[in-house]
Design a protein around this motif. Structure first.
Motif, short mmCIF file in Angstrom:
data_model
loop_
_atom_site.label_atom_id
_atom_site.label_comp_id
_atom_site.label_asym_id
_atom_site.label_seq_id
_atom_site.Cartn_x
_atom_site.Cartn_y
_atom_site.Cartn_z
N VAL A 110 -27.09 -7.13 11.95
CA VAL A 110 -25.79 -6.62 12.65
C VAL A 110 -24.85 -7.96 12.13
CG1 VAL A 110 -24.55 -6.61 14.60
CG2 VAL A 110 -26.86 -5.75 14.62
N VAL A 111 -23.68 -7.43 11.51
CA VAL A 111 -22.39 -8.15 11.32
C VAL A 111 -21.23 -7.78 11.96
CG1 VAL A 111 -20.81 -8.68 9.39
CG2 VAL A 111 -23.31 -8.32 8.82
N ALA A 112 -20.45 -8.84 12.62
CA ALA A 112 -19.48 -8.27 13.33
C ALA A 112 -18.37 -9.33 13.26
CB ALA A 112 -19.84 -8.37 14.78
N GLY A 113 -17.06 -8.97 13.23
CA GLY A 113 -15.62 -9.70 13.22
C GLY A 113 -15.74 -10.17 11.80
N GLY A 114 -14.65 -11.41 11.80
CA GLY A 114 -14.56 -11.98 10.77
C GLY A 114 -13.09 -11.74 10.03
N HIS A 115 -13.04 -11.98 8.88
CA HIS A 115 -11.97 -11.72 7.87
C HIS A 115 -12.05 -10.62 7.05
CE1 HIS A 115 -10.49 -16.20 8.79
NE2 HIS A 115 -9.88 -15.39 9.57
N ASP A 116 -11.19 -9.77 6.90
CA ASP A 116 -11.26 -8.74 5.75
C ASP A 116 -11.00 -9.36 4.56
OD1 ASP A 116 -8.34 -8.90 5.69
OD2 ASP A 116 -8.12 -6.98 6.57
N PRO A 117 -10.85 -8.69 3.32
CA PRO A 117 -10.41 -9.36 2.02
C PRO A 117 -9.07 -9.84 1.82
CG PRO A 117 -11.50 -7.26 1.47
CD PRO A 117 -11.29 -7.25 3.10
N ASP A 118 -8.12 -9.48 2.89
CA ASP A 118 -6.78 -10.13 2.77
C ASP A 118 -6.49 -11.27 3.84
OD1 ASP A 118 -5.76 -8.03 1.10
OD2 ASP A 118 -5.69 -6.55 2.84
N GLY A 119 -7.60 -11.58 4.51
CA GLY A 119 -7.70 -12.83 5.43
C GLY A 119 -7.37 -12.42 6.80
N ASN A 120 -7.01 -10.90 7.15
CA ASN A 120 -7.04 -10.55 8.18
C ASN A 120 -8.16 -10.75 9.24
OD1 ASN A 120 -4.33 -9.78 7.71
ND2 ASN A 120 -4.93 -8.04 6.89
N GLY A 131 -34.63 -0.20 5.04
CA GLY A 131 -34.84 1.17 4.36
C GLY A 131 -33.50 2.07 3.98
N ALA A 132 -32.68 1.67 4.85
CA ALA A 132 -31.13 2.40 4.62
C ALA A 132 -30.66 2.01 3.45
CB ALA A 132 -30.26 2.19 5.79
N ALA A 133 -29.71 3.12 2.79
CA ALA A 133 -29.17 2.69 1.52
C ALA A 133 -27.85 2.11 1.69
CB ALA A 133 -28.99 4.17 0.71
N ALA A 134 -27.16 2.01 2.84
CA ALA A 134 -25.88 1.49 3.34
C ALA A 134 -25.82 1.00 4.61
CB ALA A 134 -24.99 2.46 2.78
N TRP A 135 -24.81 0.17 4.74
CA TRP A 135 -24.28 -0.17 6.12
C TRP A 135 -23.84 0.97 6.90
CZ3 TRP A 135 -25.34 -5.36 7.78
CH2 TRP A 135 -25.63 -6.18 6.94
N VAL A 136 -23.96 0.99 8.18
CA VAL A 136 -23.10 1.94 9.12
C VAL A 136 -22.35 1.19 10.13
CG1 VAL A 136 -25.06 3.75 8.71
CG2 VAL A 136 -25.24 2.24 10.75
N PRO A 137 -21.21 1.87 10.54
CA PRO A 137 -20.42 1.25 11.17
C PRO A 137 -20.66 1.05 12.53
CG PRO A 137 -19.26 3.07 10.10
CD PRO A 137 -20.65 3.05 9.62
N LEU A 138 -20.52 0.25 13.38
CA LEU A 138 -20.98 0.04 14.83
C LEU A 138 -19.55 0.28 15.73
CD1 LEU A 138 -23.26 -2.78 14.74
CD2 LEU A 138 -24.00 -0.27 15.34
#
Length: 192
Positions: A110-120, A131-138
Motif C-alpha cells: 500500500v502506498v499513500a499520500g506524498g508528492h506528485d511529479p509537480d511537487g503537489n 501477481g497483479a499486473a498493475a497498481w489499483v487506486p484505493l
C-alpha cells in the motif's frame, strides 16, 4: 544466550528430522540468526531459505532521485538472497515521493499520500496485490499529506500516522485503511 539455546534446540530438531513439526522454536530466530545458521549448517539450508523467502519482502516504492526528481520505480529485497531486484512489482502509475508505503506478509503493498511529479501534496492511495499486473487506486485519504510513516498491521489493515499537510504544517491525524481496501477511517489523533 538465547541464540545458543536456540542453536542447541535446532541441533536436536535436525537430528530428529522434525524441523517442520517444531516451527514455534524455529520462529525464535531473527533474520540475522537465520542467515548465520543457513550459511554454516547444510541440514538447515533448505529450511532456512524457505523461512526467509516466506517473510514479507522489503520494497522501496518510488522516492526521489539524486537530482530531486520523483520516481515511479519499485525495487524489492528478497530476504532469502539479500538481493534487490526490479520488475517483481510493477512501477507506480506516476512518479511519487515523500509518500508512505507498507508491505504485508501476503505480498500486498500500500502506498499513500506524498508528492506528485509537480511537487503537489496528494491524498491519493494505491495498492498492489501479488501477481497483479498493475497498481489499483484505493479511496483517498481524509486530507493531503506527506512524510508520514505507514504500518502494516497484523490484521491486514494499513495505518498512517501524522505527517505534514500541503501547507507544511505537522498533522496529528491517524488513519487506518480497512483490510479489504474499502476505505480509510480516523483513529484518535496524536497527542502532539
Amino acid at each position: 544466550m538465547a541464540f545458543q539455546w536456540s542453536l542447541a534446540a535446532l541441533e536436536t530438531l535436525m537430528a530428529e528430522d522434525q524441523m517442520d513439526q517444531h516451527a514455534a522454536v524455529l520462529r525464535a530466530f531473527s533474520v540475522v540468526e537465520l542467515w548465520r545458521l543457513r550459511r554454516v549448517c547444510r541440514a538447515f539450508h533448505r529450511w532456512g531459505t524457505a523461512a526467509l523467502a516466506a517473510l514479507p519482502r522489503v520494497a522501496v516504492v518510488g522516492g526521489e532521485t539524486e537530482d530531486e526528481q520523483a520516481t515511479a520505480s519499485v525495487e524489492v529485497l528478497d530476504l532469502s538472497t539479500l538481493r534487490w531486484s526490479s520488475g517483481v512489482v510493477p512501477a507506480l502509475p506516476e512518479p511519487r515521493d515523500a509518500h508512505a508505503a507498507c508491505a504485508f506478509g501476503d505480498g500486498r503493498v500500500v502506498v499513500a499520500g506524498g508528492h506528485d511529479p509537480d511537487g503537489n501534496t496528494v491524498r491519493t492511495a494505491l495498492q498492489w496485490v501479488r501477481g497483479a499486473a498493475a497498481w489499483v487506486p484505493l479511496p483517498n485519504l481524509a486530507e493531503k499529506r506527506r512524510n508520514m510513516p505507514a504500518v502494516a498491521l497484523p490484521d491486514g489493515r494499513a495505518m498512517l500516522i501524522g505527517g505534514r499537510d500541503h501547507r507544511h504544517r505537522d498533522l496529528a491525524l491517524v488513519e487506518v485503511l480497512a483490510a479489504d481496501g474499502s476505505g480509510w477511517s480516523a483513529l484518535a489523533p496524536l497527542g502532539t
